[in-house]
Design a protein around this motif. Structure first.
Motif, PDB file in Angstrom:
ATOM      1  N   LEU B  53      35.229  36.287  50.317  1.00 20.13           N
ATOM      2  CA  LEU B  53      36.622  36.445  49.991  1.00 20.13           C
ATOM      3  C   LEU B  53      37.575  35.592  50.539  1.00 20.13           C
ATOM      4  CD1 LEU B  53      36.541  40.683  50.874  1.00 20.13           C
ATOM      5  CD2 LEU B  53      36.500  39.314  48.652  1.00 20.13           C
ATOM      6  N   SER B  54      37.295  34.208  50.608  1.00 16.21           N
ATOM      7  CA  SER B  54      37.969  33.116  51.150  1.00 16.21           C
ATOM      8  C   SER B  54      38.177  32.304  50.053  1.00 16.21           C
ATOM      9  CB  SER B  54      37.433  32.498  52.288  1.00 16.21           C
ATOM     10  OG  SER B  54      36.260  31.663  51.738  1.00 16.21           O
ATOM     11  N   ALA B 115      43.059  29.466  46.353  1.00 19.50           N
ATOM     12  CA  ALA B 115      43.942  30.532  46.198  1.00 19.50           C
ATOM     13  C   ALA B 115      45.072  30.489  46.061  1.00 19.50           C
ATOM     14  CB  ALA B 115      43.478  31.388  47.451  1.00 19.50           C
ATOM     15  N   ALA B 116      45.743  31.156  45.268  1.00 22.19           N
ATOM     16  CA  ALA B 116      47.111  31.170  44.800  1.00 22.19           C
ATOM     17  C   ALA B 116      47.832  32.130  45.817  1.00 22.19           C
ATOM     18  CB  ALA B 116      47.662  31.665  43.589  1.00 22.19           C
ATOM     19  N   GLU B 117      49.364  31.774  46.150  1.00 21.64           N
ATOM     20  CA  GLU B 117      49.963  32.495  47.083  1.00 21.64           C
ATOM     21  C   GLU B 117      50.594  34.043  46.487  1.00 21.64           C
ATOM     22  OE1 GLU B 117      52.948  30.366  49.395  1.00 21.64           O
ATOM     23  OE2 GLU B 117      51.362  29.080  50.130  1.00 21.64           O
ATOM     24  N   VAL B 118      50.941  33.882  45.048  1.00 21.16           N
ATOM     25  CA  VAL B 118      51.212  34.974  44.448  1.00 21.16           C
ATOM     26  C   VAL B 118      50.481  35.056  43.303  1.00 21.16           C
ATOM     27  CG1 VAL B 118      53.815  34.878  45.445  1.00 21.16           C
ATOM     28  CG2 VAL B 118      53.168  33.700  43.389  1.00 21.16           C
ATOM     29  N   PRO B 119      50.528  36.289  42.646  1.00 23.17           N
ATOM     30  CA  PRO B 119      49.537  36.470  41.628  1.00 23.17           C
ATOM     31  C   PRO B 119      49.513  35.437  40.517  1.00 23.17           C
ATOM     32  CG  PRO B 119      50.323  38.559  42.164  1.00 23.17           C
ATOM     33  CD  PRO B 119      51.034  37.589  43.098  1.00 23.17           C
ATOM     34  N   LYS B 120      48.690  34.866  39.858  1.00 25.13           N
ATOM     35  CA  LYS B 120      48.746  33.915  38.693  1.00 25.13           C
ATOM     36  C   LYS B 120      47.634  34.212  37.790  1.00 25.13           C
ATOM     37  CE  LYS B 120      51.490  30.980  40.965  1.00 25.13           C
ATOM     38  NZ  LYS B 120      52.778  30.469  40.485  1.00 25.13           N
ATOM     39  N   MET B 193      37.798  37.235  42.730  1.00 22.64           N
ATOM     40  CA  MET B 193      38.837  36.644  41.904  1.00 22.64           C
ATOM     41  C   MET B 193      40.111  37.300  42.611  1.00 22.64           C
ATOM     42  SD  MET B 193      38.837  36.457  37.914  1.00 22.64           S
ATOM     43  CE  MET B 193      40.156  36.686  36.747  1.00 22.64           C
ATOM     44  N   GLY B 194      40.264  38.325  42.936  1.00 20.17           N
ATOM     45  CA  GLY B 194      41.226  39.264  43.648  1.00 20.17           C
ATOM     46  C   GLY B 194      41.626  38.440  45.129  1.00 20.17           C
ATOM     47  N   SER B 195      40.810  38.115  45.656  1.00 17.43           N
ATOM     48  CA  SER B 195      41.042  37.077  46.907  1.00 17.43           C
ATOM     49  C   SER B 195      41.791  35.958  46.847  1.00 17.43           C
ATOM     50  CB  SER B 195      39.829  37.080  47.804  1.00 17.43           C
ATOM     51  OG  SER B 195      39.035  35.976  47.258  1.00 17.43           O
TER      52      SER B 195
END
Lengths: 623, 623
Positions: B53-54, B115-120, B193-195
């Motif tokens: 989850l990283s 990983a993005a900071e906000v949903p992308k 993917m959510g992480s």
């Protein structure tokens, strides 16, 4: 594979950035390392066929799995690039201590792409890279560059690879020099580096090499050294007298290129250029590359005359022939001076001597005229020869014409100039005859980097009579036979294997250290068994890989040629007297043994398939 | 290799950048493509063993060399990642149209790191990538996400892979959904993917696929379709009735997991959950993935009752068993509703049904208590089952405990919870029994992604009696025999080959399309001959490669286990009545046939060497 053997350090001079890339382990399995992995990486990086003097031409410095280990003669490093001289792939291999130092930074490949706007130096210190300004060093010779740079960087353990004025001036046969006198010599890597405005690469490494079985390797290395010194050529010639001893042997056999290959004997030079004269005339000290018990190199100081006190590495045999016999010059001090100057200017001594010899013949034939150039240079003309060396490096006058090599100069001068232009694919001939070794004739014609006597040094077999049962090279092999060239293949594989391993060709082309011994050393380094046959097969794969790289650059059988002097003119004297080369017959035999198509000279689909290379397409889109 | 088959599109969500990387052609030679090349790339990208989850856990979408071609059943695509459920490698394979669309963008691999900071949302439009904001879509179900995104992107031809609330909430068995109802289902790719805060990937491609011999491929595809429909199971069951027809066959054979595997027969459900009832109760339309003449999928609409009008893909057999027999529920409309909800929430229906069935047994045994959770859910409890589905996706109450899967829930509840926790390595069992197929017992224990009935679908051989002379699978093979498991190997290779090619397992686990036919199709795509034996050997290499990836994550023989229910409890009814699994005997036989060490369960050095994988080290430094 353990540790850091798949890690390549990529530096983009245009962006000023560096990145670590992990290369696929499969490449190390399939192409072993050194020139093998460098060639494979080059295929990807250069798939667009970059101009050799453009930022897109990568320069890949590659150490091998044995570089810097306890294996004997393990100081080698290859520079891989597209050659400014030939347009083929370029692979220039240097000894010294650069490869082992690179290996100890934690990387075995250093990949330089892009180009800087002003002169720069790339510094790799144990895995950290920085790019520093080099404007103060631009224009300097190799010796001053190394000394200044080591002082500036401080501390111990730096190894430098740098270019001189000839590389800066894009002389198409400029070398990259290391340890001042060892050269990544052939094919113009110095020009490729100069076009990137990269004056030098400095590396320092303190990491431990990842050897799987250090004790096994030490033992195998001991056995290898014993094999080396059980070969009398190594023990009684190369070790005590270095490469200058070749001069006597080669001249004695009647295969010494003399007067730009118009003669193959030079008896009048025996007393004055032979290795006895060499050790009498010059103050000589042996020089050894990393881990080398042979120490074939020589450091010399001129004892008297106008060049008294001038010193440097060499002249080695090739340099004595290039500035001496080819130019019909019998003045060892002048030859030594030309050699030391050329090294410090960062010129490849082989090409430099050859372009001067060719120019001499062009003046002789009236193709070059004194009135056009303000002076002429004739065979035996010591001053004329010496004057040309720095002029070539600085592209002054006639030097500018010659700085592009004999092929391009001949193209400018017209068709009558071609006969004296001793080159293959644009790379000048070294000093190893092809009339007296029809094997060498094939090697020169097919070598992937232009005229080349080392892939393999076929003279060892058909001129000097060496045999190697382990490679199936046995029985009658006559120098003058045009056909029956199948014995080249296993010897070529052994030679390529040494380039892949990061060890010296002198240990394999002398047939001293056996292929099975190299395989054993590699097995100890990797911790898995690689048999002799596997090693040779992987070398065959790399030979075919390089052939395909050149195919993508447009090279096929039509380009596997020799200077017309060898195919049209009969030898006048020496061992090849009355001989010429029937190249087509020799190539047919060689191609058949290689599994290469007779028409195109390219590997057949079956051959590529057998070697796991059938994915390579000659035509392909951009990278 | 021609064209764009080695080009991977790398997107770094942390940096917001994308890059095209050319992957080594050797990988396509050695691992063919699809799951093979994805696994190889994963080995490099995930060598440090990233937390699933990283940001460091890569998600690799990979199409194969046959994906999107004229080959039948060629709509598959794999997502490769480290599994949040198991910590092993994860490989989740979806049908639909995503793989062919990806292929047509000019890439066969899409690699997402960081990983993005906000949903992308990642949008790949014919080789151009952009990362756009997805804050308005976060929290939405799959169907709304696909519809909104297609509207926002405009134009035709978009294929979407997205996550629902369960992926956003890091449910360890969250799926990535595509074409609304097809799932990259198993092992929690949706959580990975959510992480990354990646709501969806949208691809659109218009490029022509690089097929070397399109006519040859069309002809081979015709022959393959004929093979497919000459198999009566395909022609008379799968094609006309879809996977729901399995229910009748499996229940009839007495191998249907019922009441959380406490029973293997469920005769009282025959009339109400069989495929006749299915087609009577629901409004059914067949659904085909790209290029699939079987069309095993079903789209259903609930005709009456509280869920009237609810529609979606499935329920497939696995879903009917998961929400039905495992929970002892005989209400097809409720099962269909649970299935439609789970799909839209982005849950893997197999794990979801299993965790609910396990929870039912835990309540039954008093391990979960009504007073702790405010309610209880019992076998046959339709409302309780339905309530849990969204609670799991949203991690509410008991749903939060179950959202980490039965293994982690059991670890929290104490040792007495383990007996009902039907998982291997943390992945919940599907609905294919291991007591009545000792081959399936081995498959479940050794599968690289946890409890898995598909690598290969061994029941086909020892429960249903299929034979395949071309694979050497012939003669007497009895379901109850613990030893003699060498027949698994060639079947496993065939199954892996289909995952590498980008085609559907249903065409190989039914043994309808022969290995030699797949090899022929691949040969036409590549323009070079790949034999059946070569294809199977490369599949064996990928099986061993995945085994070594897991070894680097710490997985060895000790982890090749089964739920104790199968090794300690005797079957009560059905075909496995009185049976339990002697797993050690079965594993010994299987390991021996694979060339895996009996103690560690890992490939021996000889095996790795034979497959060209001996460079893989279990212990290695950072990437």
């Amino acid at each position: 594979m353990k540790g850091n053997w798949c890690r390549a350090f990529f530096v983009d001079l245009s962006k000023g950035t560096s990145e670590v890339h992990k290369l696929p382990e499969e490449w190390y399995r399939d192409y072993v390392g050194g020139e093998g992995v460098a060639a494979r990486l080059f295929l990807d990086l250069a798939c667009d066929g970059p101009d050799p003097l453009s930022p897109e031409n990568p320069i890949i410095f590659a150490a091998g799995p044995l570089s810097g280990t306890a294996a004997p003669c393990s100081g080698r490093c290859v520079a891989f690039f597209r050659s400014p001289a030939t347009g083929t792939m370029g692979a220039a291999n240097a000894g010294g201590h650069f490869g082992p130092a690179l290996k100890r930074t934690g990387f075995d490949l250093l990949v330089v792409t892009g180009a800087a706007e002003v002169p720069k130096i790339l510094v790799v210190d144990d895995g950290e890279a920085k790019i520093i300004d080099a404007q103060d060093l631009w224009g300097k010779g190799i010796s001053d560059t190394e000394d200044s740079l080591k002082k500036r960087l401080g501390g111990e353990g730096w190894q430098i690879a740098s270019i001189g004025p000839s590389g800066e001036n894009l002389v198409r046969f400029a070398a990259i020099m290391t340890d001042k006198h060892r050269a990544f010599g052939r094919g113009g890597p110095g020009a490729a580096m100069g076009s990137k405005k990269l004056k030098a690469v400095a590396v320092r490494g303190t990491k431990t090499l990842p050897i799987a079985d250090p004790n096994g390797l030490k033992e195998a290395a001991k056995a290898a050294r014993e094999e080396l010194f059980s070969e009398s050529f190594v023990k009684d010639e190369l070790h005590p007298f270095g490469t200058p001893s070749f001069y006597d042997a080669i001249e004695g056999l009647g295969i010494l290129p003399t007067r730009n290959w118009q003669r193959d004997e030079f008896p009048e030079s025996r007393e004055l250029l032979g290795h006895k004269a060499y050790h009498d005339t010059l103050d000589v000290k042996p020089y050894a590359c990393y881990g080398c018990p042979i120490a074939c190199g020589r450091h010399t100081r001129i004892k008297k005359g106008p060049f008294e006190g001038l010193e440097g590495g060499g002249p080695e045999y090739e340099s004595v022939a290039a500035f001496g016999s080819k130019c019909e010059i019998i003045d060892l001090e002048a030859i030594a001076a030309a050699n030391h100057w050329a090294n410090d200017l960062g010129l490849d001594v082989i090409s430099t001597g050859q372009v001067i010899a060719t120019a001499m013949e062009w003046f002789e034939k009236g193709i070059l005229k004194e009135e056009d150039w303000g002076a002429k240079v004739t065979f035996g003309d010591v001053k004329g020869m010496l004057d040309l060396v720095p002029k070539i490096a600085r592209r002054e006058g006639l030097g500018d014409l010659l700085a592009d090599g004999v092929m391009r100069a001949a193209q400018k001068l017209g068709p009558e100039a071609e006969q004296a232009a001793m080159h293959v694919k644009g790379l000048e001939m070294a000093a190893d005859g092809v009339r007296a070794s029809k094997g060498e004739a094939v090697v020169h014609a097919v070598s992937p980097r232009g005229a080349d006597h080392l892939r393999p040094y076929a003279s060892a077999i058909d001129a000097f009579g060496y045999r190697e049962p382990e490679l199936g090279i046995e029985g009658e092999i006559h120098f003058a036979e045009d056909g029956n060239k199948e014995w080249i293949k296993p010897f070529q594989e052994l030679s390529m294997a040494t380039n892949m391993l990061g060890v010296c060709l002198f240990a394999s082309i002398t047939l001293a250290i056996k292929a099975s011994t190299w395989a054993k050393l590699l097995s100890c380094a990797l911790g898995r068994t690689v048999t002799k046959d596997e090693l040779l097969e992987r070398a065959e794969a790399v030979i075919n890989l390089e052939r395909m790289i050149n195919a993508r650059f447009g090279f096929t059988r039509k380009d596997d040629t020799l200077p017309k002097r060898f195919t049209e003119e009969l030898g006048r004297d020496g061992r090849g007297a009355g001989e010429k080369v029937n190249l087509d017959v020799a190539l047919d035999s060689y191609y058949a043994s290689m599994g290469w198509d007779k028409e195109t000279g390219l590997p057949t689909k079956e051959t590529l398939c057998r070697l796991g290379l059938d994915w390579i397409e000659i035509e392909e889109g951009p990278c």
